[in-house]
Structures are given as structure tokens and as C-alpha cells.
Design an enzyme around this catalytic site. Structure first.
Site, PDB file in Angstrom:
ATOM      1  N   ARG A 188       0.794  -1.223   0.000  1.00 28.86           N
ATOM      2  CA  ARG A 188       0.000   0.000   0.000  1.00 28.86           C
ATOM      3  C   ARG A 188       0.827   1.273   0.000  1.00 28.86           C
ATOM      4  O   ARG A 188       0.607   2.186  -0.809  1.00 28.86           O
ATOM      5  CB  ARG A 188      -0.889   0.072   1.261  1.00 28.86           C
ATOM      6  CG  ARG A 188      -2.168  -0.661   1.190  1.00 28.86           C
ATOM      7  CD  ARG A 188      -2.502  -1.182   2.555  1.00 28.86           C
ATOM      8  NE  ARG A 188      -1.550  -2.226   2.845  1.00 28.86           N
ATOM      9  CZ  ARG A 188      -1.731  -3.502   2.467  1.00 28.86           C
ATOM     10  NH1 ARG A 188      -2.837  -3.855   1.909  1.00 28.86           N
ATOM     11  NH2 ARG A 188      -0.802  -4.416   2.678  1.00 28.86           N
ATOM     12  N   HIS A 213       4.610   5.641  11.801  1.00 30.70           N
ATOM     13  CA  HIS A 213       4.108   5.496  10.423  1.00 30.70           C
ATOM     14  C   HIS A 213       3.120   6.662  10.225  1.00 30.70           C
ATOM     15  O   HIS A 213       1.908   6.479  10.244  1.00 30.70           O
ATOM     16  CB  HIS A 213       3.423   4.142  10.261  1.00 30.70           C
ATOM     17  CG  HIS A 213       3.129   3.731   8.845  1.00 30.70           C
ATOM     18  ND1 HIS A 213       3.254   4.587   7.764  1.00 30.70           N
ATOM     19  CD2 HIS A 213       2.698   2.544   8.343  1.00 30.70           C
ATOM     20  CE1 HIS A 213       2.915   3.930   6.652  1.00 30.70           C
ATOM     21  NE2 HIS A 213       2.586   2.701   6.976  1.00 30.70           N
TER      22      HIS A 213
HETATM   23  N1   CP Z   1      -0.387  -0.318   5.996  1.00 32.51           N
HETATM   24  C1   CP Z   1       0.811  -0.462   5.371  1.00 32.51           C
HETATM   25  O1   CP Z   1       1.777   0.212   5.711  1.00 32.51           O
HETATM   26  O2   CP Z   1       0.800  -1.390   4.380  1.00 32.51           O
HETATM   27  P1   CP Z   1       2.089  -1.793   3.516  1.00 32.51           P
HETATM   28  O3   CP Z   1       3.073  -2.454   4.449  1.00 32.51           O
HETATM   29  O4   CP Z   1       1.567  -2.717   2.462  1.00 32.51           O
HETATM   30  O5   CP Z   1       2.667  -0.530   2.947  1.00 32.51           O
END
Ligand code: CP
Length: 314
Positions: A60, A138
């Protein structure tokens, strides 16, 4: 060029002001609307080059940062750590300086080490956007979560937000707690004893001792997966069935929540472990794929505010 935010980089929600967060969410709301229209793209970042540097797996975040940059008219270069000269012994700091020396305009970084984007930002004069570092922060995930909550609830203040699962290793839980606390939401955590963060007392959250307690009247239920990649072999020995029984979310457990509760998950989901298939796909509650849609809008807003030029029209 000065950033439209109070800081030149996006390193975490802990260090973002309420005004910065509101500015990002307002602009992201604009881009969310625009992304559903026929005229999705603009030239806010025309002529700019963004380098995606992912030292850890992602679906994502990496894809949506690339879509976001391209929607704004930028070009994107994807740095591949696995085939880079770091395998020949080049250091992290030299690698960062190599990329900056090419006169690129911004760096998006995911790294397994806590603080790696902070280290990069201290070295470089171009904006660094943290796409997730270890178990620390994050920020764009928390921002897209906030945008999704605002779209459904109209505000963040006073919301009861239940966050459940492997919180100890979750940068998402930490970034959400920092952001939501700034806006007066009530953040509750429920985790297996092994996954309760050691610094929970400094996070200003309510620690709950059961699914029933954490979900009572909750407006938002956010489920987290077990971060097996941050655990050593045999460190967590609970069976999937026992975990699902005690810590997984299903329709039955959700009954004590606000009837209008929204169910969130940063994904990737482990269906049948932390959430049932039926609930993950239930349009009455689940906003999980809408979160992913908001990810593009939020990342467009962050790139625009940090890398864009005020002279270009929205
Ligand atoms: N939510 C998220 O960070 O997904 P990914 O690890 O796929 O980027």
C-alpha cells in the site's frame, strides 16, 4: 524552498503540530474528492523527482506514494535496496548522500530500523517523508486513518478509539495515539500481555483488560496484525485459533460498541486471525479499503505541502 508545514520533513505524528495535521487533512480532503473525479491529475509537482526508498516490504504505502506523486505531476524513481551498492558495503549515510547529490526533490523512506528516516533527514537538505520506520512511527498511516475517521464521524475530538493486537511492534498504533491525543480522542489499547508496549504509561492511552472493555461504546475499532517479521522464532507461541478466540474481532464481540462503529485495519490483514472475513468485508462497518483510498489523498497532501511550490494552482 520553505515548507508549507512548520517543519521541512514528515518524520512522525508526535512532532507534528495540530495546525500541521489540520493543514494536511484539509488538503487531503480536497485530493480525496478530486481523485474520484474525471480530473484526477494536476501539475503541482511538475518537474520534480521523488525517490521511493523502501528497505522493507510494502504494498500500500509504496504504491500509493508513487500514485500520489504521479497524480501531482512528479516523476518517481524506485530505489531497490536489494540490488543496491549497500550490498558492496556502502553505508546508509553515503547512500543517502548519493541520492541527494542527483538533485532530486524529495525522498520517501521505509526502513526496518527505528529512526532511520530521522537520521536521513538530519543529513539531507531535501524533504524526507517517513513511510514507516521499525516499530517507531508510520505518520501517513495515522493521517489517512484520521481522514477516514473524520469522513465517517465528522471530527476526532471525543471519539473512543479501540486499538487491539500487537501494539508493542506497531508503528501504526503509536502514530495514531500521538495524533488522536492531540485532538482529544480517547485512545484505548488491548493487547496480549507480551504485546503491551513497555512505554505505555507515556502514551496517554487507556489500557484495557478485555475485548469487551476496549470495545465498550467504541466509535472506532482498529485491529492490528501480529508483526511476525519483528519476532524471533518461537517468541510468540499462541495458536491462531486461541489468538482469534481471545484477541480477534467478530460481529458478536462488536455488539458492545457504538452501533455506528467503524472497523479499521492498516493492513495487510490476516483474515481469520485478528478479524473475521465476514467483518472485514461488511460494508456496514468495515472502512478498510476506504483507508487505502485515503492513503493516496493523504500522501498527495504531504508531498504537495513538503515538496510543492506555492506558485502552482491546485
Ligand atoms: N499499511 C501499510 O503500511 O501497508 P504496507 O506495508 O503494504 O505498505
Amino acid at each position: 524552498m520553505p515548507s508549507a508545514l512548520s517543519q521541512p520533513d514528515l518524520l512522525g505524528t508526535e512532532c507534528l503540530s495540530r495546525d500541521d495535521i489540520s493543514a494536511i487533512l484539509d488538503l487531503a480532503g480536497h485530493y480525496a474528492q478530486r481523485n474520484r473525479s474525471a480530473q484526477k491529475s494536476c501539475d503541482r509537482l511538475a518537474g520534480k523527482i521523488i525517490v521511493n526508498m523502501f528497505f522493507e516490504d510494502s504494498t500500500r504505502t509504496r504504491t500509493s506514494f508513487e500514485v500520489a506523486a504521479k497524480r501531482l505531476g512528479a516523476q518517481v524513481v524506485n530505489f531497490s535496496a536489494s540490488i543496491s551498492s549497500m550490498n558492496k558495503g556502502e553505508t546508509f549515510s553515503d547512500t543517502m548522500r548519493v541520492i541527494e547529490s542527483m538533485q532530486v526533490d524529495g525522498i520517501v523512506m521505509r526502513h526496518r530500523t527505528n529512526g532511520a528516516p530521522v537520521e536521513a533527514a538530519a543529513l539531507l537538505d531535501i524533504p524526507v517523508l517517513n513511510a514507516g520506520d521499525g516499530s517507531r512511527e508510520h505518520p501517513t498511516q495515522a493521517l489517512l486513518d484520521a481522514l477516514t475517521m473524520v469522513r465517517h464521524k465528522g471530527h476526532l475530538g471525543g471519539l473512543k478509539v479501540a486499538i487491539c493486537g500487537d501494539i508493542e511492534h506497531s508503528r501504526v498504533a503509536r502514530s495514531n495515539a500521538f495524533l488522536l491525543n492531540k485532538f482529544g480522542a480517547e485512545v484505548r489499547f488491548f493487547a496480549p500481555p507480551q504485546f503491551i508496549p513497555r512505554d505505555i504509561s507515556s502514551l496517554n492511552v487507556r489500557q484495557c483488560s478485555s475485548m469487551e472493555e476496549v470495545l465498550q461504546d467504541a466509535d472506532v475499532a482498529m485491529m492490528l496484525r501480529i508483526q511476525n517479521e519483528r519476532l524471533s522464532e518461537g517468541e510468540f507461541s499462541m495458536t491462531v485459533e486461541d489468538y482469534h478466540e481471545q484477541y480477534g474481532l467478530n460481529h458478536d464481540k462488536l455488539r458492545v460498541a457504538n452501533p455506528e462503529v467503524i472497523v479499521m485495519h492498516p493492513a495487510p490483514m490476516n483474515r481469520g486471525v485478528e478479524i473475521t472475513n465476514e467483518l472485514a468485508d461488511d460494508p456496514r462497518h468495515s472502512v478498510i479499503f476506504e483507508q487505502m483510498e485515503m492513503g493516496v489523498a493523504v500522501r498527495m497532501a504531504c508531498l504537495d505541502l513538503l515538496v510543492g511550490s506555492d506558485s502552482k494552482e491546485l
